[in-house]
Scaffold this active site. Structure first.
Site, PDB file in Angstrom:
ATOM      1  N   ASP A  35      38.222  44.227  30.596  1.00 45.77           N
ATOM      2  CA  ASP A  35      37.840  43.434  31.769  1.00 45.77           C
ATOM      3  C   ASP A  35      37.232  44.315  32.844  1.00 45.77           C
ATOM      4  O   ASP A  35      36.960  45.486  32.625  1.00 45.77           O
ATOM      5  CB  ASP A  35      38.992  42.561  32.265  1.00 45.77           C
ATOM      6  CG  ASP A  35      40.287  43.323  32.306  1.00 45.77           C
ATOM      7  OD1 ASP A  35      40.247  44.495  32.723  1.00 45.77           O
ATOM      8  OD2 ASP A  35      41.324  42.757  31.912  1.00 45.77           O
ATOM      9  N   LYS A  57      34.394  38.549  33.436  1.00 46.97           N
ATOM     10  CA  LYS A  57      33.796  37.366  34.058  1.00 46.97           C
ATOM     11  C   LYS A  57      32.794  36.779  33.071  1.00 46.97           C
ATOM     12  O   LYS A  57      32.106  37.506  32.371  1.00 46.97           O
ATOM     13  CB  LYS A  57      33.039  37.761  35.336  1.00 46.97           C
ATOM     14  CG  LYS A  57      33.934  38.094  36.519  1.00 46.97           C
ATOM     15  CD  LYS A  57      34.080  36.892  37.401  1.00 46.97           C
ATOM     16  CE  LYS A  57      35.003  36.959  38.515  1.00 46.97           C
ATOM     17  NZ  LYS A  57      35.751  37.737  39.172  1.00 46.97           N
ATOM     18  N   MET A 170      46.191  42.849  44.617  1.00 46.80           N
ATOM     19  CA  MET A 170      45.465  41.567  44.697  1.00 46.80           C
ATOM     20  C   MET A 170      45.673  40.907  46.064  1.00 46.80           C
ATOM     21  O   MET A 170      45.766  39.686  46.150  1.00 46.80           O
ATOM     22  CB  MET A 170      45.950  40.602  43.585  1.00 46.80           C
ATOM     23  CG  MET A 170      45.745  41.148  42.196  1.00 46.80           C
ATOM     24  SD  MET A 170      46.395  40.053  40.922  1.00 46.80           S
ATOM     25  CE  MET A 170      48.141  40.389  41.013  1.00 46.80           C
TER      26      MET A 170
END
Ligand code: SAH
Length: 260
Positions: A35, A57, A170
């Site tokens: 990723d 993505k 995050m």
């Protein structure tokens, strides 16, 4: 049939921070599923003929749903391949590595975990911040800043009372909420705080301040995800302990583990 999935931690970004075992797995992979947190230098280590599958993505910029990623791992393993699932940091620190392992285990597909250096520790080190220090922090706490609507909110009262280092992953889109909630629940507004963007990579940048000033600083400095938010006294050491990392070549002569 030697089908198996290796869940490999790539480390925080500096390609030299992959483990010897992780690199060995990449060099023998038939399929490499990766990723967006994984650096190009590590992908370049895959052998000729290895299928590289980007699950970061999709073309429409939406993330690939977790069920689809699990399905890709399962199908690739069922083709009899050596599958490497390369994940940023450590596979089991957020990033849903546990769910991928569960999906494989439930189908009886052999898998193995190759731990990696998590950004929550190694990324901070590259910014001159030791996650613990005898004089400043005797514990550290790694927390998700991805605060989902409908899910139980974080227990801010408990977090605000901890005197160890707090590391939020995050958390950039929620930095206001994080800093203000800790202040509202009693943490000293002057507590040192920093954000570190793309830690251990060439583009590493950081903003430093305190709980009150950090949200404004990151906007002024233009910091974006992926970034770590770190709160606690250890942040004060960053100027003294910063260093210029040595760039290393991934060593092609390292002995290879025979994957089985
Ligand atoms: N498994 C990873 C974390 C995955 S969650 C690990 O162990 O590091 C993704 C979050 O990790 C990002 O939103 C960011 O907060 C953090 N992150 C990962 N790599 C980073 C890096 N090089 N610099 C700053 N933050 C990073």
């Amino acid at each position: 049939m030697n089908a198996k999935v290796w869940l490999v931690g790539a480390g925080p970004g500096d390609p030299g921070l992959i483990t010897v075992k992780g690199l060995s797995c990449i060099r023998q992979a038939d399929a490499l599923v990766y990723d967006r947190l994984v650096c190009a230098e590590l992908l370049a280590e895959a052998p000729v003929g290895c299928e590289l599958i980007n699950v970061g993505k999709r073309a429409d910029h939406h993330p690939v749903p977790q069920e689809e990623i699990n399905g890709i791992l399962i199908r690739q393993a069922q083709l009899g391949r050596k599958v490497v699932r390369l994940k940023g940091g450590d596979p089991y620190v957020f990033g849903r590595g546990g769910e991928e392992a569960e999906a494989l285990a439930l189908l009886g597909i052999p898998f193995e975990v190759v731990p990696g250096i998590t950004s929550a520790i190694g990324g901070l080190a590259y910014a001159g911040i030791p996650v613990t220090h005898r004089s400043h922090a005797s514990s550290f706490h790694v927390i998700t800043g991805h605060l989902q609507a409908g899910k139980a909110p974080l227990d801010w009262a408990t977090l605000a009372r901890l005197d160890g280092t707090l590391v939020f992953l995050m958390g950039m889109s929620q930095i206001d909420t994080i800093c203000h909630s800790l202040i509202r629940h009693g943490m000293d507004p002057q507590t040192p705080a920093a954000a570190v963007m793309q830690a251990s990579q060439h583009a590493q940048r950081m903003s430093v301040g305190c709980l009150t000033s950090l949200p404004r600083r990151v906007v002024e400095d233009g910091l974006r995800a992926p970034a770590l938010i770190v709160i606690g006294e250890v942040v004060q050491l960053h100027d003294l302990l910063k260093f210029v990392p040595t760039a290393i070549q991934l060593d092609a002569t390292l002995p290879q583990a025979e994957l089985a």
